[in-house]
Design a protein around this motif. Structure first.
Motif, PDB file in Angstrom:
ATOM      1  N   GLY A  36       0.798  -1.258   0.028  1.00  0.00           N
ATOM      2  CA  GLY A  36       0.115   0.168  -0.055  1.00  0.00           C
ATOM      3  C   GLY A  36       0.871   1.332  -0.057  1.00  0.00           C
ATOM      4  O   GLY A  36       0.277   2.394  -0.131  1.00  0.00           O
ATOM      5  N   ARG A  37       2.241   1.276   0.128  1.00  0.00           N
ATOM      6  CA  ARG A  37       2.860   2.588  -0.016  1.00  0.00           C
ATOM      7  C   ARG A  37       2.904   3.140  -1.533  1.00  0.00           C
ATOM      8  O   ARG A  37       2.696   2.178  -2.370  1.00  0.00           O
ATOM      9  CB  ARG A  37       4.590   2.032   0.459  1.00  0.00           C
ATOM     10  N   GLU A  38       2.768   4.481  -1.249  1.00  0.00           N
ATOM     11  CA  GLU A  38       2.723   5.057  -2.670  1.00  0.00           C
ATOM     12  C   GLU A  38       4.093   5.291  -3.237  1.00  0.00           C
ATOM     13  O   GLU A  38       5.046   5.991  -2.503  1.00  0.00           O
ATOM     14  CB  GLU A  38       2.000   6.514  -2.449  1.00  0.00           C
ATOM     15  N   LEU A  39       4.373   4.626  -4.383  1.00  0.00           N
ATOM     16  CA  LEU A  39       5.626   4.790  -5.138  1.00  0.00           C
ATOM     17  C   LEU A  39       5.601   6.000  -6.141  1.00  0.00           C
ATOM     18  O   LEU A  39       6.652   6.493  -6.291  1.00  0.00           O
ATOM     19  CB  LEU A  39       5.665   3.697  -5.790  1.00  0.00           C
ATOM     20  N   ALA A  40       4.527   6.399  -6.805  1.00  0.00           N
ATOM     21  CA  ALA A  40       4.487   7.524  -7.591  1.00  0.00           C
ATOM     22  C   ALA A  40       2.956   8.104  -7.972  1.00  0.00           C
ATOM     23  O   ALA A  40       2.153   7.218  -7.812  1.00  0.00           O
ATOM     24  CB  ALA A  40       5.208   7.058  -8.930  1.00  0.00           C
ATOM     25  N   ARG A  41       2.929   9.175  -8.233  1.00  0.00           N
ATOM     26  CA  ARG A  41       1.442   9.727  -8.604  1.00  0.00           C
ATOM     27  C   ARG A  41       1.724  10.955  -9.329  1.00  0.00           C
ATOM     28  O   ARG A  41       2.539  11.497  -9.065  1.00  0.00           O
ATOM     29  CB  ARG A  41       0.839  10.125  -7.172  1.00  0.00           C
ATOM     30  N   GLY A 313     -10.111   7.215  -4.275  1.00  0.00           N
ATOM     31  CA  GLY A 313     -10.439   6.471  -5.203  1.00  0.00           C
ATOM     32  C   GLY A 313      -9.518   5.891  -6.412  1.00  0.00           C
ATOM     33  O   GLY A 313      -9.700   4.735  -6.656  1.00  0.00           O
ATOM     34  N   VAL A 314      -8.394   6.635  -6.522  1.00  0.00           N
ATOM     35  CA  VAL A 314      -7.363   6.181  -7.381  1.00  0.00           C
ATOM     36  C   VAL A 314      -6.602   5.070  -6.575  1.00  0.00           C
ATOM     37  O   VAL A 314      -6.186   4.047  -7.335  1.00  0.00           O
ATOM     38  CB  VAL A 314      -6.293   7.244  -7.676  1.00  0.00           C
ATOM     39  N   ARG A 315      -6.626   5.167  -5.284  1.00  0.00           N
ATOM     40  CA  ARG A 315      -5.974   3.925  -4.487  1.00  0.00           C
ATOM     41  C   ARG A 315      -6.662   2.675  -4.414  1.00  0.00           C
ATOM     42  O   ARG A 315      -6.505   1.456  -4.743  1.00  0.00           O
ATOM     43  CB  ARG A 315      -5.837   4.139  -3.093  1.00  0.00           C
ATOM     44  N   GLY A 316      -8.251   2.809  -4.669  1.00  0.00           N
ATOM     45  CA  GLY A 316      -9.029   1.799  -4.808  1.00  0.00           C
ATOM     46  C   GLY A 316      -8.777   1.233  -6.174  1.00  0.00           C
ATOM     47  O   GLY A 316      -8.947  -0.042  -6.202  1.00  0.00           O
TER      48      GLY A 316
END
Length: 324
Positions: A36-41, A313-316
């Motif tokens: 679940g860690r965010e790597l890029a957005r 929403g984008v994580r889902g």
């Protein structure tokens, strides 16, 4: 093959997960690690009313985020959250308030542009999946996630998995009639869906602001043609009488709308997302406002703000392949 090296049609599903939230004003893409860690957005503006330009923008955005995250090109399938859903009969998009998507074979076109499999889900279902997985509903078995933004919708997650329904319309709360409408409310605004009196026409951010503009004019005050919900809330917090009245009308309508679904679903947690979810006063005021509409001698269901904000929403969307 390693136990965690899961593949579908030769495409690796472990490790990095890619999600895209296709909104009416912005397209956001994210890369998450398996934990679940965010790597890029990244975000770009949505090419409104230009379907082909939107598909091209998505393909470019996915390539950029994949490169930022250090993932080999075409190594990961992509999940998409959209304001609408694919028809289970035709696969064409329906019910999208981004109306230029309706009637289009979006999954087919995205897979062709990306060169890999894609999964598409309603954006509210993505919100529910995100918040049930590692957000404000992570401690709850049944999570009802409500979007109060430019549009209004909701999604359900049970045991962290989104509930789609037989006809793929589970959670389409935004297009139910507002419960307990007064005569004035019943004569309200038409909805883009072709009906009138829809919850969305009362509880979206633009609807809240439009209602306040009407109250200003009825009081004989000068009013702009367009206001934002943020401007109304700022006036309410500054003590403006009419803005406070507009907020309390919104609160009452929201309590009626939420209460009707609680009587059917009785969720373990209600999670609010979208721009109106940032009105912190709602979390203090909603329990008492909802209680008269609940068919029970007790109402202790928590109402919480989405933990991941407007990126939930984008994580889902990124979690869709894991859940599939």
């Amino acid at each position: 093959m390693r136990p965690d090296d899961v593949r579908l049609d030769g495409v690796r599903l472990d490790g990095i997960r890619l999600g895209v939230d296709l909104g009416g004003t912005k397209i956001e893409a994210i890369a998450l690690a398996g934990d679940g860690r965010e790597l890029a957005r990244r975000r770009v503006a949505t090419p409104r009313h230009d379907y082909e330009a939107g598909v091209a923008a998505i393909a470019a955005l996915v390539a950029q985020v994949e490169a930022d995250a250090g993932s080999p090109p075409l190594a990961t399938p992509v999940g998409f959250g959209i304001p609408g859903s694919p028809s289970p009969a035709s696969g064409l998009i329906r019910n999208a308030n981004s109306t230029w998507l309706n009637g289009r074979p979006l999954q087919r076109d995205l897979e062709a542009a990306l060169g890999r499999p894609a999964l598409i889900a309603n954006d509210a279902n993505c919100l529910a999946a995100s918040e049930a997985t590692d957000g404000a509903g992570a401690d709850a078995r049944v999570v009802w996630a409500v979007i109060l933004g430019t549009g209004v919708g909701s999604g359900l997650a049970i045991d962290r998995r989104p509930l789609t329904g037989r006809n793929a319309i589970a959670g389409e709360w935004g297009h139910m009639p507002l419960p307990g409408m007064s005569d004035a409310e019943a004569a309200g605004h038409a909805c883009y869906c072709g009906r009138s009196g829809c919850v969305e026409t009362f509880l979206s951010g633009p609807a809240f602001a439009r209602d306040h503009v009407a109250s200003l004019r009825a009081d004989g005050r000068p009013a702009p043609d367009v206001m934002t919900a943020q401007q109304v809330i700022a006036a309410m917090r500054a003590g403006d009488r009419l803005a406070q009245a507009s907020y309390h009308r919104y609160l009452d309508r929201l309590a009626r709308g939420l209460g009707a679904v609680v009587n059917v679903l009785d969720p373990d947690a209600i999670v609010l997302g979208g721009g109106m979810a940032n009105v912190d006063e709602l979390y203090a005021d909603l329990p008492a406002a909802m209680t008269p509409h609940i068919f029970s001698d007790v109402f202790d269901t928590p109402v919480r703000k989405a933990a991941h904000g407007d990126s939930s929403g984008v994580r889902g969307a990124a979690w869709l392949w894991k859940q599939a």
